[in-house]
Motif scaffolding. Structure first.
Motif, PDB file in Angstrom:
ATOM      1  N   THR A 255      -0.598  -3.836  20.971  1.00  0.00           N
ATOM      2  CA  THR A 255      -0.193  -3.464  19.617  1.00  0.00           C
ATOM      3  C   THR A 255       1.328  -3.226  19.634  1.00  0.00           C
ATOM      4  OG1 THR A 255      -0.672  -1.136  20.097  1.00  0.00           O
ATOM      5  CG2 THR A 255      -2.433  -2.388  19.072  1.00  0.00           C
ATOM      6  N   ILE A 256       2.045  -3.974  20.411  1.00  0.00           N
ATOM      7  CA  ILE A 256       3.469  -3.848  20.760  1.00  0.00           C
ATOM      8  C   ILE A 256       3.616  -2.683  21.734  1.00  0.00           C
ATOM      9  CG2 ILE A 256       5.862  -3.597  19.993  1.00  0.00           C
ATOM     10  CD1 ILE A 256       4.980  -4.803  17.303  1.00  0.00           C
TER      11      ILE A 256
ATOM     12  N   SER B 101       0.828  -1.221   0.000  1.00  0.00           N
ATOM     13  CA  SER B 101       0.000   0.000   0.000  1.00  0.00           C
ATOM     14  C   SER B 101       0.858   1.266   0.000  1.00  0.00           C
ATOM     15  CB  SER B 101      -0.917   0.017   1.223  1.00  0.00           C
ATOM     16  OG  SER B 101      -0.187   0.412   2.380  1.00  0.00           O
ATOM     17  N   LYS B 102       2.110   1.123   0.448  1.00  0.00           N
ATOM     18  CA  LYS B 102       3.030   2.273   0.583  1.00  0.00           C
ATOM     19  C   LYS B 102       2.489   3.316   1.569  1.00  0.00           C
ATOM     20  CE  LYS B 102       5.690   1.197  -3.166  1.00  0.00           C
ATOM     21  NZ  LYS B 102       5.224  -0.191  -3.292  1.00  0.00           N
ATOM     22  N   TRP B 103       1.601   2.923   2.441  1.00  0.00           N
ATOM     23  CA  TRP B 103       1.068   3.851   3.463  1.00  0.00           C
ATOM     24  C   TRP B 103       1.331   3.212   4.815  1.00  0.00           C
ATOM     25  CZ3 TRP B 103      -0.933   8.697   2.448  1.00  0.00           C
ATOM     26  CH2 TRP B 103      -1.365   9.403   3.582  1.00  0.00           C
ATOM     27  N   ILE B 104       2.287   3.753   5.562  1.00  0.00           N
ATOM     28  CA  ILE B 104       2.726   3.034   6.752  1.00  0.00           C
ATOM     29  C   ILE B 104       2.398   3.733   8.082  1.00  0.00           C
ATOM     30  CG2 ILE B 104       4.489   1.711   5.526  1.00  0.00           C
ATOM     31  CD1 ILE B 104       6.611   3.592   6.533  1.00  0.00           C
ATOM     32  N   THR B 105       1.967   4.972   8.008  1.00  0.00           N
ATOM     33  CA  THR B 105       1.527   5.632   9.256  1.00  0.00           C
ATOM     34  C   THR B 105       0.575   6.783   8.907  1.00  0.00           C
ATOM     35  OG1 THR B 105       2.268   6.596  11.365  1.00  0.00           O
ATOM     36  CG2 THR B 105       3.564   7.174   9.410  1.00  0.00           C
TER      37      THR B 105
ATOM     38  N   PHE C  65      -6.746   3.588  27.560  1.00  0.00           N
ATOM     39  CA  PHE C  65      -6.361   2.174  27.594  1.00  0.00           C
ATOM     40  C   PHE C  65      -4.932   2.055  27.058  1.00  0.00           C
ATOM     41  CE2 PHE C  65     -10.946   2.154  27.339  1.00  0.00           C
ATOM     42  CZ  PHE C  65     -11.342   1.088  28.137  1.00  0.00           C
ATOM     43  N   SER C  66      -4.140   1.184  27.671  1.00  0.00           N
ATOM     44  CA  SER C  66      -2.784   0.931  27.163  1.00  0.00           C
ATOM     45  C   SER C  66      -2.770  -0.378  26.386  1.00  0.00           C
ATOM     46  CB  SER C  66      -1.795   0.821  28.332  1.00  0.00           C
ATOM     47  OG  SER C  66      -0.579   0.234  27.879  1.00  0.00           O
ATOM     48  N   PHE C  67      -2.087  -0.350  25.240  1.00  0.00           N
ATOM     49  CA  PHE C  67      -1.908  -1.575  24.443  1.00  0.00           C
ATOM     50  C   PHE C  67      -0.431  -1.968  24.425  1.00  0.00           C
ATOM     51  CE2 PHE C  67      -5.554   0.315  21.665  1.00  0.00           C
ATOM     52  CZ  PHE C  67      -6.488   0.009  22.643  1.00  0.00           C
ATOM     53  N   HIS C  68       0.258  -1.713  25.552  1.00  0.00           N
ATOM     54  CA  HIS C  68       1.669  -2.093  25.656  1.00  0.00           C
ATOM     55  C   HIS C  68       1.817  -3.615  25.635  1.00  0.00           C
ATOM     56  CE1 HIS C  68       5.454  -2.897  27.924  1.00  0.00           C
ATOM     57  NE2 HIS C  68       5.878  -1.916  27.142  1.00  0.00           N
TER      58      HIS C  68
ATOM     59  N   VAL D 289       1.840  -0.727  11.298  1.00  0.00           N
ATOM     60  CA  VAL D 289       2.328  -2.033  11.773  1.00  0.00           C
ATOM     61  C   VAL D 289       1.740  -2.310  13.163  1.00  0.00           C
ATOM     62  CG1 VAL D 289       4.370  -3.399  12.351  1.00  0.00           C
ATOM     63  CG2 VAL D 289       4.431  -1.843  10.389  1.00  0.00           C
ATOM     64  N   GLN D 290       1.739  -1.290  14.011  1.00  0.00           N
ATOM     65  CA  GLN D 290       1.108  -1.445  15.334  1.00  0.00           C
ATOM     66  C   GLN D 290      -0.366  -1.830  15.172  1.00  0.00           C
ATOM     67  OE1 GLN D 290       2.277   2.664  16.605  1.00  0.00           O
ATOM     68  NE2 GLN D 290       2.597   1.727  18.597  1.00  0.00           N
ATOM     69  N   ALA D 291      -1.059  -1.111  14.288  1.00  0.00           N
ATOM     70  CA  ALA D 291      -2.499  -1.364  14.109  1.00  0.00           C
ATOM     71  C   ALA D 291      -2.740  -2.777  13.581  1.00  0.00           C
ATOM     72  CB  ALA D 291      -3.094  -0.324  13.164  1.00  0.00           C
TER      73      ALA D 291
END
Ligand code: T4K
Length: 381
Positions: A200-201, A38-42, A190-193, A243-245
């Motif tokens: 999400t890492i 997709s070339k869309w990373i953030t 909310f934390s997704f650590h 990548v996180q998502a």
């Protein structure tokens, strides 16, 4: 006791308090391929938007804004509510450093309130005595997954016209009386650590009912930029990347199974620990569902070892428990001189900081580890 060995040997390798929920490498590779193509990373991409939409259903909330970590999310929540600079924010000392630090980074003054002993959340009955004409908000923490007394806090906030922000780093998917916990207060973080039930890492989100906050938070999270030529707010970079998502989307398929496995671990621990003299095992209130984030136990004076001795003992077996939350935030160098940090103002928090121990708690813990942990607790000396 059934299922418990009495000739304990150290584990071959260390077992930690938690282990991240990890999707298969194949599934991650498939997601990465899509993102690369997709070339869309953030910057609020497709995966980001898909995860935000899905989380509304999972968390049972009206609005979700995703962030690159929970700390930046909490920092932004306080900023978005436009609290008067220098005003006082009542919070708890029994939490992770991020909670009071986010208050301070916003130019606000943390005022520490004591906790109640059953769930170790802020003692709502002690909040009113700390309110002054300069108080603007309450930041309460749902510690270990135990919910604060949201109804009492709501009443106080209404009476004194205060904003309420919940630090919900530990309560992914928890419900109170059938409502998503993120529906209470003005904003919940909310934390997704990696160490959280759902990860999400690194990552996190804010949830809120007021639709007007959406644009404000969107802009604050993106440097305050409204359009190519208009920057209105003093924003920050809080964006979650693709990548996180993507990891989040994969983990959304896995977290319920992880909760099911942790429920079995909890059952085993409950059965084998709750009868031990000198140990108290806090439980969720009846009207609340469990996120299964941490398994804390309280080591009382009539147990043969102190909490610190037990912590050291576990280490000799390669069981790495954690003293969440020792020291208290009110003991930190940067907060110890605040008036509200005085030990006599925080008797319960000062007692609990020396008594709580979080045990290893994740789905893939095997029976050998569970037997060892319960065995050591039953026969510590
Ligand atoms: N508010 C509250 C109430 C919080 O608890 C937190 C975070 C926040 C706000 C801020 O949210 P974030 O900005 O983090 O999203 C850990 C976590 O790093 C931290 O996120 C968490 N609270 C806190 C309670 O726990 P440490 O210093 O205990 O992390 P660490 O690296 O010692 O990890 C704990 C154990 O987890 C390790 O012994 C082994 C295991 N682990 C850890 C990582 C990072 C793994 O197995 N794999 C891993 O990748 O803070």
């Amino acid at each position: 006791m059934m299922g418990i060995k009495n000739n304990f040997k150290p584990l071959d390798s260390k077992v930690f308090v938690t282990q991240p929920l990890l999707p298969s490498l194949d599934s991650v590779e498939a997601q990465l391929t899509e993102i690369w193509e997709s070339k869309w990373i953030t910057n609020m991409g497709k995966k980001h938007n898909e995860l935000a939409e899905k989380l509304k259903d999972v968390l049972k909330v009206k609005n979700v804004s995703l962030f690159n970590n929970g700390t930046i999310a909490l920092l932004t929540a306080l900023k978005a509510l436009d609290l008067p600079y220098g005003s006082e924010v009542i919070t708890t000392p029994f939490t992770f450093a991020a909670t009071p630090h986010c208050i301070s980074w916003n130019g606000l003054k943390p005022v520490f309130c004591d906790i109640e002993p059953k769930t170790m959340t802020i003692d709502a009955d002690k909040i009113e005595a700390l309110i002054t004409p300069n108080t603007s908000a309450i930041v309460a923490v749902h510690v270990y997954g135990f919910p604060c007394d949201v109804y009492k806090i709501e009443k106080i906030a209404k009476k004194y016209n205060l904003k309420v922000i919940y630090d919900g780093a530990h309560v992914f998917s928890t419900e109170i009386d059938g409502k998503g916990i993120g529906e209470f207060g003005d904003i919940t973080m909310f934390s997704f650590h990696a160490t959280k039930l759902f990860n999400t890492i690194e990552g996190g989100c804010l949830t809120y009912n007021d639709d007007k906050l959406f644009k404000k938070i969107y802009n604050l999270r993106n440097f305050g930029i409204q359009s190519e030529e208009l920057v209105e707010d003093i924003g920050i970079n809080g964006k979650m990347n693709e990548v996180q998502a993507a990891v989040g989307l994969l983990n959304l398929n896995l977290y319920k199974e992880e909760q099911r496995k942790r429920a079995l671990v909890k059952d085993y621990y409950d059965k084998n620990i709750s009868g031990i003299k000198g140990i108290y095992v806090p439980q969720m209130p009846d009207n609340t569902t469990n996120s299964y984030q941490y398994y804390p136990i309280v080591i009382n004076d009539d147990y043969p070892l102190s909490r610190n001795e037990l912590y050291d003992k576990f280490k000799t077996y390669n069981v790495m428990t954690r003293k969440y939350f020792y020291p208290l935030c009110s003991d930190y160098e940067c907060y110890k001189d605040l008036e509200s940090s005085a030990k006599e103002n925080l008797p319960v928090a000062n007692e609990m900081k020396n008594k709580v121990l979080c045990l290893p708690y994740y789905g893939s813990l095997n029976q050998d580890v569970l037997s060892l942990v319960c065995g050591v607790l039953n026969e510590p000396v």
